[in-house]
Scaffold this motif. Structure first.
Motif, PDB file in Angstrom:
ATOM      1  N   GLN A 188     -48.572  48.821   3.920  1.00  0.00           N
ATOM      2  CA  GLN A 188     -48.730  50.178   3.407  1.00  0.00           C
ATOM      3  C   GLN A 188     -49.134  51.060   4.585  1.00  0.00           C
ATOM      4  O   GLN A 188     -50.276  51.039   5.036  1.00  0.00           O
ATOM      5  CB  GLN A 188     -49.790  50.238   2.310  1.00  0.00           C
ATOM      6  N   LYS A 244     -48.211  56.284   2.520  1.00  0.00           N
ATOM      7  CA  LYS A 244     -46.932  55.750   2.040  1.00  0.00           C
ATOM      8  C   LYS A 244     -47.137  54.627   1.038  1.00  0.00           C
ATOM      9  O   LYS A 244     -48.260  54.225   0.746  1.00  0.00           O
ATOM     10  CB  LYS A 244     -46.093  55.254   3.223  1.00  0.00           C
ATOM     11  N   THR A 245     -46.038  54.108   0.531  1.00  0.00           N
ATOM     12  CA  THR A 245     -46.129  53.016  -0.429  1.00  0.00           C
ATOM     13  C   THR A 245     -46.033  51.682   0.297  1.00  0.00           C
ATOM     14  O   THR A 245     -46.027  51.617   1.524  1.00  0.00           O
ATOM     15  CB  THR A 245     -45.041  53.136  -1.499  1.00  0.00           C
ATOM     16  N   PHE A 246     -45.967  50.619  -0.475  1.00  0.00           N
ATOM     17  CA  PHE A 246     -45.918  49.279   0.099  1.00  0.00           C
ATOM     18  C   PHE A 246     -44.473  48.882   0.414  1.00  0.00           C
ATOM     19  O   PHE A 246     -43.590  48.990  -0.424  1.00  0.00           O
ATOM     20  CB  PHE A 246     -46.525  48.274  -0.882  1.00  0.00           C
ATOM     21  N   LEU A 266     -52.302  49.147   6.001  1.00  0.00           N
ATOM     22  CA  LEU A 266     -52.910  48.073   5.229  1.00  0.00           C
ATOM     23  C   LEU A 266     -51.856  46.996   5.003  1.00  0.00           C
ATOM     24  O   LEU A 266     -50.794  47.269   4.450  1.00  0.00           O
ATOM     25  CB  LEU A 266     -53.413  48.601   3.884  1.00  0.00           C
TER      26      LEU A 266
END
Lengths: 117, 114
Positions: A38, A42-44, A91
Protein backbone atom coordinates in the motif's frame (compact mmCIF):
# COMPACT_ATOMS: atom_id res chain seq x y z
CA UNK A 1 -7.05 -18.99 16.47
CA UNK A 2 -5.30 -18.10 13.26
CA UNK A 3 -2.86 -15.21 13.42
CA UNK A 4 -0.29 -13.67 11.12
CA UNK A 5 2.70 -11.79 12.50
CA UNK A 6 4.97 -9.50 10.56
CA UNK A 7 8.43 -8.25 11.51
CA UNK A 8 9.52 -5.57 11.75
CA UNK A 9 6.42 -3.44 12.17
CA UNK A 10 8.27 -0.35 11.08
CA UNK A 11 11.61 0.19 9.41
CA UNK A 12 13.67 2.96 7.89
CA UNK A 13 16.37 2.47 5.31
CA UNK A 14 18.60 4.67 3.25
CA UNK A 15 17.95 5.04 -0.43
CA UNK A 16 19.74 2.32 -2.39
CA UNK A 17 19.94 -0.13 0.49
CA UNK A 18 17.90 -3.26 1.05
CA UNK A 19 15.67 -4.49 3.79
CA UNK A 20 14.07 -7.81 4.61
CA UNK A 21 10.64 -8.33 6.12
CA UNK A 22 9.16 -11.48 7.57
CA UNK A 23 5.74 -13.04 7.85
CA UNK A 24 4.80 -15.81 10.25
CA UNK A 25 1.55 -17.75 10.39
CA UNK A 26 0.43 -19.17 13.72
CA UNK A 27 -2.43 -21.58 14.25
CA UNK A 28 -2.75 -22.76 10.67
CA UNK A 29 -0.66 -23.95 7.75
CA UNK A 30 0.09 -21.12 5.36
CA UNK A 31 0.20 -23.03 2.11
CA UNK A 32 -0.06 -19.82 0.13
CA UNK A 33 1.21 -16.38 1.00
CA UNK A 34 0.53 -13.14 -0.83
CA UNK A 35 2.57 -9.97 -0.45
CA UNK A 36 0.82 -6.65 -1.01
CA UNK A 37 2.02 -3.05 -0.94
CA UNK A 38 0.00 0.00 0.00
CA UNK A 39 1.79 3.09 -1.24
CA UNK A 40 0.95 6.44 0.43
CA UNK A 41 -2.61 7.52 -0.36
CA UNK A 42 -3.18 4.45 -2.50
CA UNK A 43 -4.81 1.05 -2.30
CA UNK A 44 -3.23 -2.36 -1.91
CA UNK A 45 -1.37 -3.82 -4.88
CA UNK A 46 -0.47 -7.47 -5.12
CA UNK A 47 3.29 -7.95 -5.49
CA UNK A 48 3.47 -11.72 -5.71
CA UNK A 49 1.78 -14.93 -4.73
CA UNK A 50 3.82 -17.73 -3.22
CA UNK A 51 2.67 -21.31 -2.77
CA UNK A 52 4.80 -23.90 -1.04
CA UNK A 53 6.43 -26.26 -3.55
CA UNK A 54 5.40 -24.07 -6.49
CA UNK A 55 7.00 -21.22 -8.38
CA UNK A 56 6.35 -17.73 -7.06
CA UNK A 57 4.15 -15.66 -9.35
CA UNK A 58 4.92 -11.96 -9.60
CA UNK A 59 2.43 -9.41 -10.78
CA UNK A 60 3.12 -6.96 -13.56
CA UNK A 61 5.49 -4.19 -12.43
CA UNK A 62 7.02 -6.38 -9.74
CA UNK A 63 9.99 -8.70 -10.26
CA UNK A 64 11.94 -11.32 -8.40
CA UNK A 65 15.07 -9.28 -8.97
CA UNK A 66 13.59 -6.43 -6.96
CA UNK A 67 11.42 -8.31 -4.46
CA UNK A 68 12.89 -11.78 -3.85
CA UNK A 69 10.60 -13.95 -1.76
CA UNK A 70 11.31 -17.05 0.30
CA UNK A 71 8.58 -19.42 1.47
CA UNK A 72 10.46 -22.39 2.93
CA UNK A 73 7.72 -23.95 5.03
CA UNK A 74 4.07 -23.74 6.02
CA UNK A 75 4.52 -21.09 8.68
CA UNK A 76 7.08 -18.63 7.35
CA UNK A 77 7.70 -16.33 4.40
CA UNK A 78 10.06 -13.45 3.86
CA UNK A 79 10.45 -10.77 1.24
CA UNK A 80 13.35 -8.43 0.61
CA UNK A 81 13.12 -5.02 -0.98
CA UNK A 82 16.39 -4.63 -2.87
CA UNK A 83 17.84 -1.21 -3.63
CA UNK A 84 14.94 0.60 -2.04
CA UNK A 85 14.04 4.04 -3.34
CA UNK A 86 11.41 6.59 -2.48
CA UNK A 87 8.74 4.90 -4.60
CA UNK A 88 9.13 1.71 -2.53
CA UNK A 89 7.90 3.31 0.66
CA UNK A 90 4.59 2.17 2.05
CA UNK A 91 2.90 -0.53 4.07
CA UNK A 92 3.74 -4.09 3.07
CA UNK A 93 1.11 -6.64 4.00
CA UNK A 94 1.41 -10.38 4.11
CA UNK A 95 -1.75 -12.40 3.51
CA UNK A 96 -1.57 -16.08 4.45
CA UNK A 97 -4.04 -18.77 3.59
CA UNK A 98 -4.44 -22.49 4.07
CA UNK A 99 -4.50 -23.39 0.40
CA UNK A 100 -6.13 -26.38 -1.15
CA UNK A 101 -9.45 -25.68 0.47
CA UNK A 102 -12.21 -23.68 -1.09
CA UNK A 103 -13.43 -20.74 0.93
CA UNK A 104 -10.45 -20.77 3.26
CA UNK A 105 -10.01 -17.29 4.66
CA UNK A 106 -6.94 -15.18 3.97
CA UNK A 107 -5.49 -13.73 7.16
CA UNK A 108 -3.48 -10.54 7.02
CA UNK A 109 -0.65 -9.46 9.23
CA UNK A 110 -0.42 -5.92 10.62
CA UNK A 111 2.10 -4.95 7.98
CA UNK A 112 5.65 -3.65 7.79
CA UNK A 113 5.83 0.07 7.20
CA UNK A 114 8.86 1.01 5.13
CA UNK A 115 10.26 4.51 5.08
CA UNK A 116 13.05 5.30 2.62
CA UNK A 117 15.32 8.28 3.32
CA UNK B 1 -9.69 -8.35 -15.69
CA UNK B 2 -11.62 -7.74 -12.53
CA UNK B 3 -11.74 -4.32 -10.91
CA UNK B 4 -13.39 -2.61 -7.99
CA UNK B 5 -14.62 0.97 -7.76
CA UNK B 6 -15.37 2.76 -4.54
CA UNK B 7 -16.79 6.08 -5.74
CA UNK B 8 -16.65 7.85 -2.39
CA UNK B 9 -13.17 8.63 -1.13
CA UNK B 10 -14.55 10.05 2.09
CA UNK B 11 -17.84 9.68 3.95
CA UNK B 12 -18.82 11.58 7.08
CA UNK B 13 -21.70 10.53 9.30
CA UNK B 14 -22.88 11.35 12.78
CA UNK B 15 -22.62 8.76 15.49
CA UNK B 16 -25.82 6.76 15.64
CA UNK B 17 -26.74 7.46 12.03
CA UNK B 18 -27.02 4.79 9.39
CA UNK B 19 -24.23 4.16 6.90
CA UNK B 20 -23.84 2.93 3.36
CA UNK B 21 -20.47 2.62 1.65
CA UNK B 22 -20.67 1.96 -2.04
CA UNK B 23 -18.77 -0.62 -4.05
CA UNK B 24 -19.09 -1.52 -7.72
CA UNK B 25 -17.22 -4.41 -9.24
CA UNK B 26 -16.38 -5.46 -12.75
CA UNK B 27 -15.98 -9.13 -13.49
CA UNK B 28 -17.52 -11.43 -16.07
CA UNK B 29 -17.67 -14.52 -13.93
CA UNK B 30 -18.86 -15.37 -10.46
CA UNK B 31 -17.28 -12.84 -8.12
CA UNK B 32 -16.15 -13.51 -4.60
CA UNK B 33 -16.43 -10.21 -2.74
CA UNK B 34 -14.99 -8.89 0.48
CA UNK B 35 -15.08 -5.86 2.72
CA UNK B 36 -11.99 -5.14 4.80
CA UNK B 37 -11.40 -2.43 7.38
CA UNK B 38 -8.10 -0.70 8.14
CA UNK B 39 -7.96 1.07 11.48
CA UNK B 40 -5.37 3.81 11.94
CA UNK B 41 -1.80 2.50 11.73
CA UNK B 42 -2.97 -1.11 11.44
CA UNK B 43 -3.28 -3.80 8.77
CA UNK B 44 -6.44 -5.22 7.28
CA UNK B 45 -9.26 -6.98 9.05
CA UNK B 46 -12.00 -8.90 7.29
CA UNK B 47 -15.48 -7.50 7.93
CA UNK B 48 -17.45 -9.89 5.76
CA UNK B 49 -17.29 -11.94 2.59
CA UNK B 50 -19.69 -13.00 -0.13
CA UNK B 51 -19.56 -16.39 -1.74
CA UNK B 52 -22.39 -17.34 -4.14
CA UNK B 53 -25.54 -17.84 -2.13
CA UNK B 54 -27.64 -15.53 -0.02
CA UNK B 55 -27.09 -12.01 -1.44
CA UNK B 56 -27.17 -10.40 2.01
CA UNK B 57 -24.21 -11.29 4.16
CA UNK B 58 -23.71 -10.45 7.79
CA UNK B 59 -20.37 -9.42 9.16
CA UNK B 60 -18.78 -8.37 12.40
CA UNK B 61 -19.76 -5.38 14.51
CA UNK B 62 -23.21 -5.04 12.95
CA UNK B 63 -22.04 -4.62 9.37
CA UNK B 64 -23.82 -6.25 6.47
CA UNK B 65 -23.50 -6.09 2.70
CA UNK B 66 -25.78 -6.89 -0.19
CA UNK B 67 -24.65 -8.41 -3.45
CA UNK B 68 -26.49 -7.31 -6.56
CA UNK B 69 -25.60 -9.00 -9.82
CA UNK B 70 -27.83 -6.71 -11.87
CA UNK B 71 -26.14 -3.61 -10.46
CA UNK B 72 -22.67 -5.16 -10.12
CA UNK B 73 -22.61 -3.82 -6.61
CA UNK B 74 -21.69 -4.92 -3.13
CA UNK B 75 -22.59 -2.04 -0.83
CA UNK B 76 -21.72 -2.11 2.86
CA UNK B 77 -24.31 -1.00 5.41
CA UNK B 78 -24.63 -0.43 9.11
CA UNK B 79 -27.78 0.64 10.91
CA UNK B 80 -26.10 2.71 13.62
CA UNK B 81 -22.52 3.91 13.38
CA UNK B 82 -20.26 4.03 16.41
CA UNK B 83 -17.28 6.34 16.87
CA UNK B 84 -15.01 3.28 16.83
CA UNK B 85 -16.00 2.65 13.21
CA UNK B 86 -13.76 5.54 12.16
CA UNK B 87 -11.43 3.81 9.68
CA UNK B 88 -10.76 3.17 6.01
CA UNK B 89 -12.92 0.54 4.34
CA UNK B 90 -11.80 -1.47 1.33
CA UNK B 91 -13.96 -3.47 -1.01
CA UNK B 92 -12.20 -6.33 -2.81
CA UNK B 93 -12.96 -8.98 -5.41
CA UNK B 94 -11.45 -12.35 -6.15
CA UNK B 95 -11.86 -14.60 -9.16
CA UNK B 96 -12.10 -17.81 -7.21
CA UNK B 97 -12.73 -19.07 -3.73
CA UNK B 98 -9.34 -20.73 -3.61
CA UNK B 99 -6.79 -17.98 -3.89
CA UNK B 100 -5.01 -15.24 -1.95
CA UNK B 101 -5.20 -12.96 -4.95
CA UNK B 102 -7.70 -10.20 -4.44
CA UNK B 103 -8.11 -6.87 -6.20
CA UNK B 104 -8.80 -3.98 -3.87
CA UNK B 105 -10.74 -0.80 -4.41
CA UNK B 106 -9.22 2.55 -3.52
CA UNK B 107 -10.88 2.65 -0.13
CA UNK B 108 -13.42 4.91 1.56
CA UNK B 109 -12.38 6.87 4.61
CA UNK B 110 -15.20 6.99 7.16
CA UNK B 111 -15.31 9.86 9.62
CA UNK B 112 -17.73 9.73 12.52
CA UNK B 113 -18.92 12.96 14.11
CA UNK B 114 -19.94 13.04 17.79
Amino acid sequence: GALVYQYPRRTICKSGTSMRMECQAVGFQATSVAWYRQSPQKTFELIALSTVNSAIKYEQNFTQEKFPISHPNLSFSSMTVLNAYLEDRGLYLCGARAGGRNYAEQFFGPGTRLTVL
Amino acid sequence: AQSVTQPDARVTVSEGASLQLRCKYSYFGTPYLFWYVQYPRQGLQLLLKYYPGDPVVQGVNGFEAEFSKSNSSFHLRKASVHWSDWAVYFCAVSMTSNTNKVVFGTGTRLQVLP
